[in-house]
Design an enzyme around this catalytic site. Sequence first.
Site, PDB file in Angstrom:
ATOM      1  CE  LYS A 202     123.103  37.948  91.064  1.00 53.46           C
ATOM      2  NZ  LYS A 202     122.706  37.186  92.043  1.00 53.46           N
TER       3      LYS A 202
ATOM      4  NE  ARG B 215     124.831  26.634  89.214  1.00 57.10           N
ATOM      5  CZ  ARG B 215     124.012  27.716  89.724  1.00 57.10           C
ATOM      6  NH1 ARG B 215     124.943  28.771  89.644  1.00 57.10           N
ATOM      7  NH2 ARG B 215     122.658  26.767  89.546  1.00 57.10           N
TER       8      ARG B 215
ATOM      9  N   GLY C 211     120.088  34.166  97.458  1.00 50.73           N
ATOM     10  CA  GLY C 211     119.119  32.876  97.256  1.00 50.73           C
ATOM     11  C   GLY C 211     119.958  31.616  96.656  1.00 50.73           C
TER      12      GLY C 211
ATOM     13  NE  ARG D 144     114.693  35.169  97.626  1.00 47.57           N
ATOM     14  CZ  ARG D 144     115.532  34.861  95.853  1.00 47.57           C
ATOM     15  NH1 ARG D 144     116.420  35.380  96.745  1.00 47.57           N
ATOM     16  NH2 ARG D 144     115.500  34.645  95.081  1.00 47.57           N
TER      17      ARG D 144
ATOM     18  CB  SER E 196     113.610  26.000  90.377  1.00 46.78           C
ATOM     19  OG  SER E 196     114.112  26.173  91.550  1.00 46.78           O
TER      20      SER E 196
ATOM     21  CD  GLN F  86     117.745  30.073  93.437  1.00 44.40           C
ATOM     22  OE1 GLN F  86     117.574  30.136  94.341  1.00 44.40           O
ATOM     23  NE2 GLN F  86     118.446  30.764  92.856  1.00 44.40           N
TER      24      GLN F  86
ATOM     25  CG  ASP G  66     117.475  36.440  86.865  1.00 41.77           C
ATOM     26  OD1 ASP G  66     116.208  35.852  87.931  1.00 41.77           O
ATOM     27  OD2 ASP G  66     118.471  35.587  87.361  1.00 41.77           O
TER      28      ASP G  66
ATOM     29  CE  LYS H  79     113.611  34.747  89.799  1.00 38.43           C
ATOM     30  NZ  LYS H  79     115.314  33.788  89.652  1.00 38.43           N
TER      31      LYS H  79
ATOM     32  NE  ARG I 100     113.827  39.985  90.967  1.00 39.85           N
ATOM     33  CZ  ARG I 100     114.546  40.116  89.919  1.00 39.85           C
ATOM     34  NH1 ARG I 100     114.566  38.668  89.608  1.00 39.85           N
ATOM     35  NH2 ARG I 100     116.307  40.174  90.906  1.00 39.85           N
TER      36      ARG I 100
END
Length: 425
Positions: free
Chosen positions: A20, A25, A92, A120, A165, A167, A312, A339, A343
């Site tokens: 994913k 990307r 996200g 989020r 992170s 992201q 994850d 997340k 979680r």
Amino acid sequence: MKTVNAIKQLNGTIEVPGDKSISHRAIMFGALANGQTTIEHFSHGEDCLSTIAVFRQLGVAIDVSSDKITVHGTGIESLKQPSTILDVGNSGTTIRLMMGILAGRPFESRLTGDASIQKRPMNRVITPLKTMSAAISAQEGGLAPVTVSAVEAITGINYDMPVASAQVKSALLFAGMQSDDVTIINEKEKSRDHTERMLQQFGGEITIDGLSISITKQPPLQGQNIYVPGDISSAAFFLVAASLLAGSKVTLKNVGMNPTRTGIIDVLRDMGAAIAETSQPTTGEPLSDLTVSAAPLKATEIGGSLIPRLIDELPIIALLATQAEGTTVIKDAEELKVKETNRIDTVAEELTKMGADITATPDGLIIKGPTALHGATVSSHGDHRIGMMLAVAGFIASSPVELEDAEAIAVSYPNFFEHVEQLSK
């Protein structure tokens, strides 16, 4: 509501969906590059389809078929102002990385997503981007919808990452590659490096010195042919299921083995799992065939620099720990709280319904095993990884599990239950 029944064993060979993170990307770099980019083994989960939809709204032509994606890139300067709000769905990755891309564009755009995305935290990206002179505003508390307005120029930043992170890091790299200044990002722990690798594959320039990454305005990027490895985060569910079900032997073809993502393999082996690895030739990210067989399991402790390499996979590791001998401790995992769901609390709450001895802590979980699991009515809470974890729990439960909101699994693994059926025949 989906009923999940116990499975005796899993045997056979499958290829899990494309990674994913890499699929996102590949679309992004393909859209920002000049020329055609073809992407094979793309993840057709809903998150990655949201990224395609966003770039189409920005004027990029993208052809989609079952076996190949073709992105007709004309360079970052060709992105057009969208006529409507950009909807990222549940993704996200899409909303946070797009903030970095759009920060340097000479037009205004708005980003939003589903109910989960609107809860989020976005300030972790917005705050450093504002330091780079980006004009970004959000709702109270730093929540979506987010508006990105035009600025004269993005300025460089020397930024110490407060959390590991990928992201946040990637958003800053996408902004930094549009600036005449140098941007330096200093990581606390190494996070997944798909953005850095792919930038170089498209002809970009980036300097990596340990945990420090430097980037400045890029030369024109050129379209590429990309093969997306199987997603190790999706493979994790079958690695765990086959480890738990006596008599199982499953081979997962062409799984991505990026060292920043293989913490799940390290932990499984530490717990006693039997995993054989056969490297496969590749021109991009490293990949291997993984063969896993059922094995007795023991508890472990997971924390520190290992956490970013398996963040994850922690929900499915927690399930595995319920069947391992001893007490497993997961710590330093506060990132799990932001997340698709919290979680930490969700894993503890749902597995407790099935009889697990599991306790949530401020930064992780304590799980005692082995504990027999029984059927119950459980919920994914709209979180694809929670949904698949609970499905695997159903495979080993003494009675049927009723899984609410099972459709959330399609976010990353649309054919999950088809693969389960194939391997359980």
